[in-house]
Write a protein that holds these residues in place. Structure first.
Motif, PDB file in Angstrom:
ATOM      1  N   THR A  35      -5.070   0.780 -12.895  1.00  0.00           N
ATOM      2  CA  THR A  35      -5.373   2.201 -12.929  1.00  0.00           C
ATOM      3  C   THR A  35      -6.083   2.619 -11.634  1.00  0.00           C
ATOM      4  O   THR A  35      -6.822   1.821 -11.052  1.00  0.00           O
ATOM      5  N   LEU A  36      -5.805   3.710 -11.060  1.00  0.00           N
ATOM      6  CA  LEU A  36      -5.143   4.908 -11.533  1.00  0.00           C
ATOM      7  C   LEU A  36      -3.768   5.086 -10.915  1.00  0.00           C
ATOM      8  O   LEU A  36      -2.880   5.712 -11.500  1.00  0.00           O
ATOM      9  N   GLY A  37      -3.590   4.488  -9.751  1.00  0.00           N
ATOM     10  CA  GLY A  37      -2.364   4.733  -9.009  1.00  0.00           C
ATOM     11  C   GLY A  37      -1.104   4.311  -9.724  1.00  0.00           C
ATOM     12  O   GLY A  37      -0.057   4.951  -9.604  1.00  0.00           O
ATOM     13  N   ALA A  38      -1.180   3.220 -10.498  1.00  0.00           N
ATOM     14  CA  ALA A  38       0.029   2.699 -11.146  1.00  0.00           C
ATOM     15  C   ALA A  38       0.313   3.345 -12.491  1.00  0.00           C
ATOM     16  O   ALA A  38       1.417   3.177 -13.032  1.00  0.00           O
TER      17      ALA A  38
ATOM     18  N   VAL B 227       5.892  -7.710 -14.962  1.00  0.00           N
ATOM     19  CA  VAL B 227       6.064  -7.297 -13.576  1.00  0.00           C
ATOM     20  C   VAL B 227       4.994  -6.275 -13.240  1.00  0.00           C
ATOM     21  O   VAL B 227       4.786  -5.304 -13.985  1.00  0.00           O
ATOM     22  N   VAL B 228       4.288  -6.480 -12.128  1.00  0.00           N
ATOM     23  CA  VAL B 228       3.225  -5.575 -11.699  1.00  0.00           C
ATOM     24  C   VAL B 228       3.803  -4.499 -10.781  1.00  0.00           C
ATOM     25  O   VAL B 228       4.552  -4.802  -9.841  1.00  0.00           O
ATOM     26  N   LEU B 229       3.452  -3.248 -11.047  1.00  0.00           N
ATOM     27  CA  LEU B 229       3.921  -2.105 -10.270  1.00  0.00           C
ATOM     28  C   LEU B 229       2.759  -1.487  -9.504  1.00  0.00           C
ATOM     29  O   LEU B 229       1.618  -1.495  -9.961  1.00  0.00           O
ATOM     30  N   GLU B 230       3.053  -0.941  -8.331  1.00  0.00           N
ATOM     31  CA  GLU B 230       2.029  -0.348  -7.470  1.00  0.00           C
ATOM     32  C   GLU B 230       2.646   0.834  -6.726  1.00  0.00           C
ATOM     33  O   GLU B 230       3.860   0.863  -6.505  1.00  0.00           O
ATOM     34  N   ASP B 231       1.794   1.804  -6.351  1.00  0.00           N
ATOM     35  CA  ASP B 231       2.350   2.927  -5.595  1.00  0.00           C
ATOM     36  C   ASP B 231       2.427   2.595  -4.106  1.00  0.00           C
ATOM     37  O   ASP B 231       3.502   2.439  -3.541  1.00  0.00           O
ATOM     38  N   VAL B 232       1.278   2.465  -3.447  1.00  0.00           N
ATOM     39  CA  VAL B 232       1.261   2.181  -2.007  1.00  0.00           C
ATOM     40  C   VAL B 232       0.494   0.886  -1.764  1.00  0.00           C
ATOM     41  O   VAL B 232      -0.652   0.755  -2.198  1.00  0.00           O
ATOM     42  N   VAL B 233       1.121  -0.059  -1.083  1.00  0.00           N
ATOM     43  CA  VAL B 233       0.491  -1.347  -0.792  1.00  0.00           C
ATOM     44  C   VAL B 233       0.011  -1.371   0.651  1.00  0.00           C
ATOM     45  O   VAL B 233       0.789  -1.108   1.573  1.00  0.00           O
TER      46      VAL B 233
END
Length: 203
Positions: free
Chosen positions: A81-84, A132-138
């Motif tokens: 949290t929060l981006g994902a 599976v792990v999700l992310e917005d910006v890495v």
């Protein structure tokens, strides 16, 4: 944009969703200036992914594209949290529409201050479930690694991280060193080139 998107909202149009989403990132999320990132680094540009992940057409495009990237044995998607949060929800909703329901898990940065004091919100999964792990910006990759660590502590398997944007500042290398696979829809180079091209066309 609405008329354009109506023709892109079915699974068979996945190849067209990617350029649609790239346009959306350049129009809504990408900014140039002087910024301090969550990692503490300074940057001449900033990507506010929530401008796209919380956009109705953006969320559906993200859900469809990321769902198509999931391994067949995926049992859940998760993110810090929060981006994902909106990404996890979008993918889970699309999975239900595709008659392949995949639950979503949200990883807290701190344990809940009451009740179960849990780090992970969402359905309980069997030990060893593949997530599976999700992310917005890495950027450096640390945010997604926090989610990976919490999931492994809970007894789940994590082998893959999927991001919307890779800023090419060490995240991919961190995941590789941790034995994780990594995929990103866009690199920052692609977004910056597309952004500059749209400026050149309008001038």
């Amino acid at each position: 944009m609405n008329n354009q998107f109506q023709a892109l909202s079915t699974p068979k149009d996945l190849p067209l969703l990617r350029p649609f989403l790239l346009d959306l990132f350049c129009k809504l999320a990408y900014q140039e200036g002087d910024f301090v990132l969550s990692s503490g680094q300074r940057s001449s540009y900033y990507i506010n992914g929530k401008q796209v992940t919380l956009h109705p057409q953006g969320a559906l495009a993200i859900g469809r594209l990321l769902f198509s990237m999931l391994p067949a044995d995926t049992q859940a998607v998760a993110g810090l949290t929060l981006g994902a949060d909106p990404i996890v929800s979008a993918v889970s909703i699309v999975s239900a529409l595709e008659n392949c329901p995949i639950p979503g898990l949200i990883i807290r940065k701190q344990p809940k201050g009451h009740g179960t004091r849990a780090y992970i919100e969402g359905p309980s999964l069997p030990t060893g479930a593949k997530v599976v792990v999700l992310e917005d910006v890495v950027t450096t990759g640390q945010s997604a690694m926090k989610a990976v660590d919490r999931l492994k502590e809970a007894g789940y398997q994590v082998e893959l991280v999927i991001a919307l944007v890779d800023r090419l500042q060490g995240g991919a290398e961190l995941y590789k060193s941790a034995g994780l696979m990594f995929q990103a829809l866009f690199s920052i180079n692609e977004i910056r080139e597309h952004y500059q091209g749209s400026l050149d066309q309008s001038s």
